[in-house]
Design a protein around this motif. Structure first.
Motif, short mmCIF file in Angstrom:
data_model
loop_
_atom_site.label_atom_id
_atom_site.label_comp_id
_atom_site.label_asym_id
_atom_site.label_seq_id
_atom_site.Cartn_x
_atom_site.Cartn_y
_atom_site.Cartn_z
N UNK A 163 0.82 -1.19 0.00
CA UNK A 163 0.00 0.00 0.00
C UNK A 163 0.87 1.25 0.00
N UNK A 164 0.66 2.12 -0.94
CA UNK A 164 1.49 3.34 -1.04
C UNK A 164 0.61 4.53 -1.36
N UNK A 165 -0.54 4.66 -0.68
CA UNK A 165 -1.45 5.76 -1.02
C UNK A 165 -0.62 7.03 -1.21
N UNK A 166 -0.74 7.62 -2.38
CA UNK A 166 0.13 8.76 -2.64
C UNK A 166 -0.61 10.06 -2.37
N UNK A 167 0.16 11.11 -2.32
CA UNK A 167 -0.43 12.43 -2.09
C UNK A 167 -0.57 12.69 -0.61
N UNK A 168 -0.49 13.96 -0.21
CA UNK A 168 -0.61 14.28 1.21
C UNK A 168 -2.03 14.02 1.70
N UNK A 169 -2.21 13.76 3.00
CA UNK A 169 -3.56 13.49 3.51
C UNK A 169 -4.39 14.77 3.49
N UNK A 170 -5.70 14.60 3.51
CA UNK A 170 -6.60 15.75 3.60
C UNK A 170 -6.32 16.48 4.91
N UNK A 171 -6.20 17.80 4.84
CA UNK A 171 -5.95 18.58 6.07
C UNK A 171 -7.26 19.23 6.52
N UNK A 172 -7.43 19.30 7.81
CA UNK A 172 -8.62 19.95 8.34
C UNK A 172 -8.62 21.45 7.99
N UNK A 173 -9.83 21.98 7.81
CA UNK A 173 -9.93 23.43 7.61
C UNK A 173 -10.13 24.13 8.94
N UNK A 228 1.75 2.44 8.42
CA UNK A 228 3.05 3.11 8.52
C UNK A 228 3.58 3.46 7.12
N UNK A 229 3.28 2.59 6.15
CA UNK A 229 3.69 2.92 4.77
C UNK A 229 2.95 4.18 4.30
N UNK A 230 1.63 4.23 4.59
CA UNK A 230 0.85 5.42 4.17
C UNK A 230 1.46 6.68 4.77
N UNK A 231 2.03 6.54 5.96
CA UNK A 231 2.55 7.71 6.67
C UNK A 231 4.00 8.02 6.27
N UNK A 232 4.49 7.34 5.26
CA UNK A 232 5.84 7.63 4.76
C UNK A 232 6.95 7.01 5.59
N UNK A 233 6.62 5.99 6.39
CA UNK A 233 7.61 5.46 7.32
C UNK A 233 8.24 4.13 6.85
N UNK A 234 7.97 3.76 5.61
CA UNK A 234 8.49 2.46 5.16
C UNK A 234 10.03 2.38 5.25
N UNK A 235 10.76 3.39 4.76
CA UNK A 235 12.23 3.25 4.82
C UNK A 235 12.72 3.09 6.26
N UNK A 236 12.16 3.88 7.17
CA UNK A 236 12.60 3.79 8.58
C UNK A 236 12.22 2.44 9.17
N UNK A 237 11.07 1.93 8.78
CA UNK A 237 10.62 0.64 9.30
C UNK A 237 11.51 -0.49 8.79
N UNK A 238 11.85 -0.42 7.51
CA UNK A 238 12.68 -1.49 6.93
C UNK A 238 14.05 -1.54 7.61
N UNK A 273 4.75 14.20 7.56
CA UNK A 273 5.53 13.20 6.82
C UNK A 273 5.09 13.11 5.37
N UNK A 274 6.06 13.03 4.52
CA UNK A 274 5.73 12.84 3.11
C UNK A 274 5.18 11.44 2.91
N UNK A 275 4.32 11.30 1.95
CA UNK A 275 3.79 9.96 1.67
C UNK A 275 4.88 9.11 1.05
#
Ligand SMILES: Cc1cc2nc3c(=O)[nH]c(=O)nc-3n(C[C@H](O)[C@H](O)[C@H](O)COP(=O)(O)OP(=O)(O)OC[C@H]3O[C@@H](n4cnc5c(N)ncnc54)[C@H](O)[C@@H]3O)c2cc1C
Length: 477
Positions: free
Chosen positions: A5-15, A70-80, A475-477
């Motif tokens: 899973x690599x959902x791309x793009x930044x998450x929706x931010x609250x207004x 964690x992958x969605x949150x851009x943490x895959x490299x750190x996790x690996x 975090x970047x995706x």
């Protein structure tokens, strides 16, 4: 293309950013802090222990439903870098050491889940979440013991006497925490089951003499079934160490965070002669009593916006695959729901949406984890004999020992596939599309604007806002 899973793009931010005060800086607290910062809310975490003491040294299994978040949150490299990928489970008899076969996770099945199954220690995961939460702008205060919670005033008091308030209080202070008893109105410690989990680590230089070297290299998870006892063990720290969890009789109450005090050979009685010498080489273990809790009807205080998450909401049996995953899922879902916040009046309904999304999931998963412990520790008798015979028969055919079995085992296996495949953030998005957005439209159609809705009391959170350093470095995706 990778199936992960690599959902791309930044998450929706609250207004409409608001302040969240998280009581407890464990895995649930840190995950929630990171997830809320990613969607633009302000977060302060209060942890009563010091940063070094708040983390444990035992093993943690990270199933695909967790790693995909964690992958969605851009943490895959750190996790690996910190965790090992596992594909294989090996089964044996505790008392005799007899090999009962192995189960290799089906590649197709894992692909469907869009995550990977990984192994690390509590400390590894804690460090990863801590660093990501801080760099996303969450503020974390250690040695900050919350001694009272006033959910009506949305305020907590620290042992030092300092008072802090926020728009939403999040109770992430665990099974024995103050938040849980504040919401229930009495303590919610559950009842002892008579079983405990003993958590320890053994250096791999000792282990490789006893275990099959190729299995070790493949990062397999060993499970030994005994009568009223079981062992789960797997490599961590890049295979330098073996994390070991022993399930057996509880003769003295204990919990995570206690000083390691148990000599393993004293509890692993009846373990086969091949492995018992290894127990002398294990570090002293932490005893964590397994308690049974009834499901809470409400995770939200009647008096104000205090919501329970993680172990505070749904205590899991310790050391189980999904305990940690459910804490991270809670944080992910809470943030996903609150990414849609545009007015204060929505706070209560969003908290209830969180509860509705999470209660059925955590209840069924927790029941499954109790089932797994029961399955591993079956007392000698007809059920245990059938389990072992079925596995022997599958192993003799050279097939995966958990697959294609009848009855409860087959059901258990199907459940595992479903649990691993679950995407909690997708579920939260579905809630918004099917309910949240429609509700907002209906309110607007009926001309119910913010002025006509019950007002959220005006709060003084200037003290918090001045102490929260907000950096827009989600975090970047
Ligand atoms: C020290 C420790 C070590 C652990 N080690 C392992 C392990 O090795 N393997 C494993 O599988 N699981 C481990 N766990 C359990 C694991 O963290 C949980 O199963 C799960 O991940 C969800 O945790 P949680 O964050 O909801 O609750 P917890 O992990 O219980 O965290 C709750 C946090 O709240 C803090 N807290 C409690 N009361 C207050 C208060 N009044 N004010 C401020 N802070 C408060 C606690 O100090 C704790 O840090 C450990 C837990 C702890 C606390």
């Amino acid at each position: 293309m990778s199936a992960e899973s690599t959902k791309s793009g930044p998450p929706l931010k609250t207004s409409h950013p608001i302040t969240f005060l998280i009581i407890g800086g464990g895995i649930a607290g840190l995950s929630t802090a990171l997830a809320l910062r990613r969607v633009g809310h302000y977060v302060l975490v209060l942890e009563r222990k010091s940063r070094d003491v708040a983390r444990g040294h035992g093993g943690v299994r990270l199933p695909p439903n967790l790693t995909k978040i964690l992958f969605h949150w851009g943490l895959k490299p750190a996790l690996m870098q910190r965790a090992l990928v596992t594909h294989t489970m090996l089964f044996m008899r505790y008392e005799s050491g007899e090999d009962l076969g192995e189960h290799v996770w089906d590649k197709g099945m894992l692909k469907e889940t869009r995550g990977i199954y990984m192994l690390c220690t509590h400390d590894d995961l804690y460090g990863l979440l801590y660093e990501a939460a801080v760099s996303s702008g969450a503020q974390i205060r250690y040695d900050a013991n919350v001694v009272s919670i006033n959910s009506e005033e949305r305020e907590v008091t620290l042992q030092s006497g300092e008072k802090i308030n926020a728009d939403v209080l999040v109770g992430a202070d665990g099974e024995f925490g103050l938040s849980r008893s504040t919401v229930i109105g009495q303590d919610g410690f559950g009842t002892p089951t008579g079983l405990a989990m003993y958590d320890t680590i053994i250096s791999s230089e000792h282990v490789t003499k006893h275990a099959n070297a190729s299995t070790w290299k493949d990062h397999g998870i060993f499970t030994a079934f005994g009568s009223g006892r079981a062992i789960v063990a797997y490599p961590v720290h890049g295979t330098d160490d073996l994390a070991m969890q022993f399930y057996g009789p509880d003769d003295n109450e204990g919990q995570y965070g206690d000083e390691p005090s148990v000599d393993m050979p004293e509890v692993t009685v009846q373990l086969c002669d091949h492995f018992q010498p290894l127990m002398k080489l294990a570090r002293k273990a932490v005893r964590v009593s397994i308690r049974d809790h009834s499901d809470l009807d409400e995770w939200i205080s009647d008096d104000g916006p205090l919501v329970l998450i993680g172990e505070a909401a749904h205590p899991f049996p310790p050391g189980t695959i999904q305990a940690t995953a459910m804490a991270v899922e809670d944080g992910a879902v809470l943030a996903r729901v609150f990414s849609h916040l545009s007015e204060d009046r929505q706070i209560d309904s969003f908290l209830y949406a969180f509860q509705e999304l999470r209660q059925p999931r955590t209840r069924s998963v927790r029941a499954g984890e109790f089932g797994n412990i029961f399955f591993m520790t079956l007392e000698d008798g007809e059920d245990a004999r059938q389990r072992d015979d079925s596995m022997r028969a599958m192993a003799a055919k050279g097939t995966n020992v958990l697959e294609g079995l009848g009855g409860d085992v087959s059901r258990l296996w199907d459940e595992i596939r479903t649990i691993f495949g679950y995407d909690c953030e997708d579920e939260a998005d579905d809630w918004w599309v099917q309910w949240g957005m429609l509700r907002e439209r209906a309110l607007k159609r009926n001309n119910v604007d913010a002025g006509q809705m019950p007002a959220t009391p005006l709060l003084d959170f200037s003290s918090l806002m001045s102490s929260v350093q907000v950096t827009e470095t989600a975090q970047e995706e």
